[in-house]
Design an enzyme around this catalytic site. Sequence first.
Site, mmCIF file in Angstrom:
data_model
loop_
_atom_site.group_PDB
_atom_site.id
_atom_site.type_symbol
_atom_site.label_atom_id
_atom_site.label_comp_id
_atom_site.label_asym_id
_atom_site.label_seq_id
_atom_site.Cartn_x
_atom_site.Cartn_y
_atom_site.Cartn_z
ATOM 1 N N GLU A 279 0.835 -1.210 0.000
ATOM 2 C CA GLU A 279 0.000 0.000 0.000
ATOM 3 C C GLU A 279 0.867 1.255 0.000
ATOM 4 O O GLU A 279 0.525 2.261 -0.617
ATOM 5 C CB GLU A 279 -0.931 0.017 1.222
ATOM 6 C CG GLU A 279 -1.851 -1.187 1.346
ATOM 7 C CD GLU A 279 -2.911 -1.270 0.254
ATOM 8 O OE1 GLU A 279 -3.012 -0.330 -0.564
ATOM 9 O OE2 GLU A 279 -3.629 -2.288 0.205
ATOM 10 N N ARG A 283 0.249 3.695 -3.153
ATOM 11 C CA ARG A 283 -0.489 4.921 -2.824
ATOM 12 C C ARG A 283 0.462 6.096 -2.610
ATOM 13 O O ARG A 283 0.270 7.174 -3.178
ATOM 14 C CB ARG A 283 -1.353 4.718 -1.574
ATOM 15 C CG ARG A 283 -2.372 3.605 -1.735
ATOM 16 C CD ARG A 283 -3.370 3.560 -0.586
ATOM 17 N NE ARG A 283 -4.068 2.276 -0.561
ATOM 18 C CZ ARG A 283 -5.339 2.093 -0.228
ATOM 19 N NH1 ARG A 283 -6.076 3.112 0.119
ATOM 20 N NH2 ARG A 283 -5.884 0.892 -0.227
ATOM 21 N N ASP A 408 -3.380 -10.014 -8.704
ATOM 22 C CA ASP A 408 -3.903 -9.197 -9.802
ATOM 23 C C ASP A 408 -2.871 -8.284 -10.472
ATOM 24 O O ASP A 408 -2.538 -8.410 -11.655
ATOM 25 C CB ASP A 408 -5.111 -8.365 -9.326
ATOM 26 C CG ASP A 408 -4.917 -7.743 -7.944
ATOM 27 O OD1 ASP A 408 -3.826 -7.898 -7.367
ATOM 28 O OD2 ASP A 408 -5.858 -7.089 -7.448
ATOM 29 N N GLU A 554 -11.989 -0.923 -10.421
ATOM 30 C CA GLU A 554 -11.506 -1.751 -11.542
ATOM 31 C C GLU A 554 -12.430 -1.782 -12.754
ATOM 32 O O GLU A 554 -11.953 -1.812 -13.901
ATOM 33 C CB GLU A 554 -11.211 -3.179 -11.066
ATOM 34 C CG GLU A 554 -10.002 -3.311 -10.153
ATOM 35 C CD GLU A 554 -10.273 -2.868 -8.718
ATOM 36 O OE1 GLU A 554 -11.467 -2.719 -8.353
ATOM 37 O OE2 GLU A 554 -9.303 -2.653 -7.960
#
Length: 647
Positions: A279, A283, A408, A554
């Site tokens: 993260e 981010r 993913d 998404e």
Amino acid sequence: MEPTSPTHKASSFVVDIEQGLPSSASDPYGPSPGPSDYRPSPKPAGSATPALTAVAPLTNLKRLFDRNPSAVVSGRYTINFRQMLILVVILMSLTGLWTMSRPSTLGTDLEQDQQYVPPPPPHHRPYPDIGHKEPLIQENTHESLPFKAAPGGNVDAARERYERVRGKGTKTSLKNIQFDFPEESAQDRAEREKRLKAVRDGFAHAWGGYKQHAWGHDEVRPVSGGFVDRFNGWGATMIDSLDTLVIMGFNKEFDEALEWVKTSFDMTRQPTAQLQFFETVIRYLGGLLSAYDLTGEEVLLDKAEELGGYLLNAFQSKNFPSGRFAVQKSANSPGYSFVVAEIGTIQLEFSRLSILTNNPIYDQKAQRIFQVLGTATSELPGLLPAFVQDGEGHHYSNFKASVGGMIDSYYEYLLKEWILLDGKVPKYQEMFETSVDSIEKYMILRPENGSHDYAILGTVNSGSKSVDAEMGHLACFMAGSLAMGSKYFNRPNDLVLAKQVAEACYLGYHRSVTGIGPEDMRFMKSNNGKGFIARPDTFYSRSSSRTEYILRPETLESLWILYRLTGEKKYQDQAWEIFQSLEKHCRTSIAYSGLLDVNEPNLYDNKMESFFLAETMKYLYLMFSTPDVISLDNFVLNTEAHPLRRT
Ligand code: DMJ
């Protein structure tokens, strides 16, 4: 990690699921290390809170007594009637101001006393004033004003940002893939600009809520007010939103946020805290690098470089970084088993950091991971389990393969790192194409009626090759990657599949009660085992335990990419439909909230993930901007939708 059930209710309308859910479902990463030791930081210029303005009446009160020395008797103050009146008025004002100045405690009170009253319907909700009264829509048209600075703002900076957002300074030797959009009709343009403005207003509303209730914190609580710090307590929404502010032309708001970065963005508060590596990379590092690429503000690169140094602490094993890291080097330890999404989603950020700082260390670390993963083999060529071991030449069998959570963005980055490095590492193309071949061979399920209008990417058991008919929202990004890969690598069938997958993801929204798509789509397998039964209600999975929506991007991401690559207006219309559902069911008086169940209107989860402003709103905006804004031919977007300039 499966969510547990909500642990406590604030009311029948708001449930805080934070205790029971990981931060995002790709988030194998578990709960964050705990509440941070956040220290309040200064508000931006011009946004003094009522509590601060209360200093003025206090000073006046002192002056009042200073002017009446005769009122001092025996060491005590005595006052006449006029003075008493003034005092009463001042005390009443102070009480009102104090009440207004304590929004941050509201959430706590709410959870304790269960007194929450649901927000009024959207059209009654007050619109926070964040200083954009004049229409700014002209900024995004071909013909009119080339740029617009905030009143009294820096015109040169505004021009520079405007030009960078439109690709100034980018360079690539790869072919262009964006559709060659013709001149639009006046009618199309009017409709597009109306939608663009609505999205921009939506962002302004959410940003206003963050500014008022959570400034400098990670996330705003969109129903109760207040904030929550789950991503290091460093101001996740602030950093994640920087580039969106620039892209949308919110120059004044960007300047305020930049000032906060300069004066208050402190990554060293808890040097030994175990922070989430993934993260923090996507981010914070992605957000800083992108905002730097779109503005050239040096402090952003300085901060990115500082952060890059801390992130290197995670590399305690031979090749792979641990899932957690600490700012203080001695507080780090090696990992033993590695989540593929965590180690395979740093390449864009680390390579870009090396390019910008001329320091090869980050790029070397990131590319080494792909080299090692490139030596792995599995029962499904190119596809890997969610957890892998460090070291070369591992073979993986008996695992469940998906393109959803925990793996993913590894597939996404194989393609995007190839793009960022201007096609100079053919191995990444090979790895991506091998994965896509297996996805097409093993994962696709279509409705049993034989329709080829849509398809899902199921979960494959690598040994038996059987496919479970379920697809998470996270996996919907794959339509966009398939579409881009199809253009670069001349694989027209991949574009066909991309459209079918995007259609299934869209139907997850279209067919739910709220028009919002669920976290998981689970279907009944068809009798022949080769497809799924697509009844109208199957897309939004009433039976699934994951019917929540946490403001994920998404589906919109893939619709946007498909629009930019094909020019088909249908994608704009689908995105608009989704935006209207967001407005209707997720917009609160403060910002936007996720839903606990997409089939149950009004069940808010009182959380606004920072990726809502970084990704969801950005993709919506770019869907209705002119296509020269963040062109796919000039930028490559990290998995958090932060555009990185191609060099
Ligand atoms: C984001 O943080 C990123 O898109 C990540 O790759 C997956 N999860 C969230 C959004 O759903």
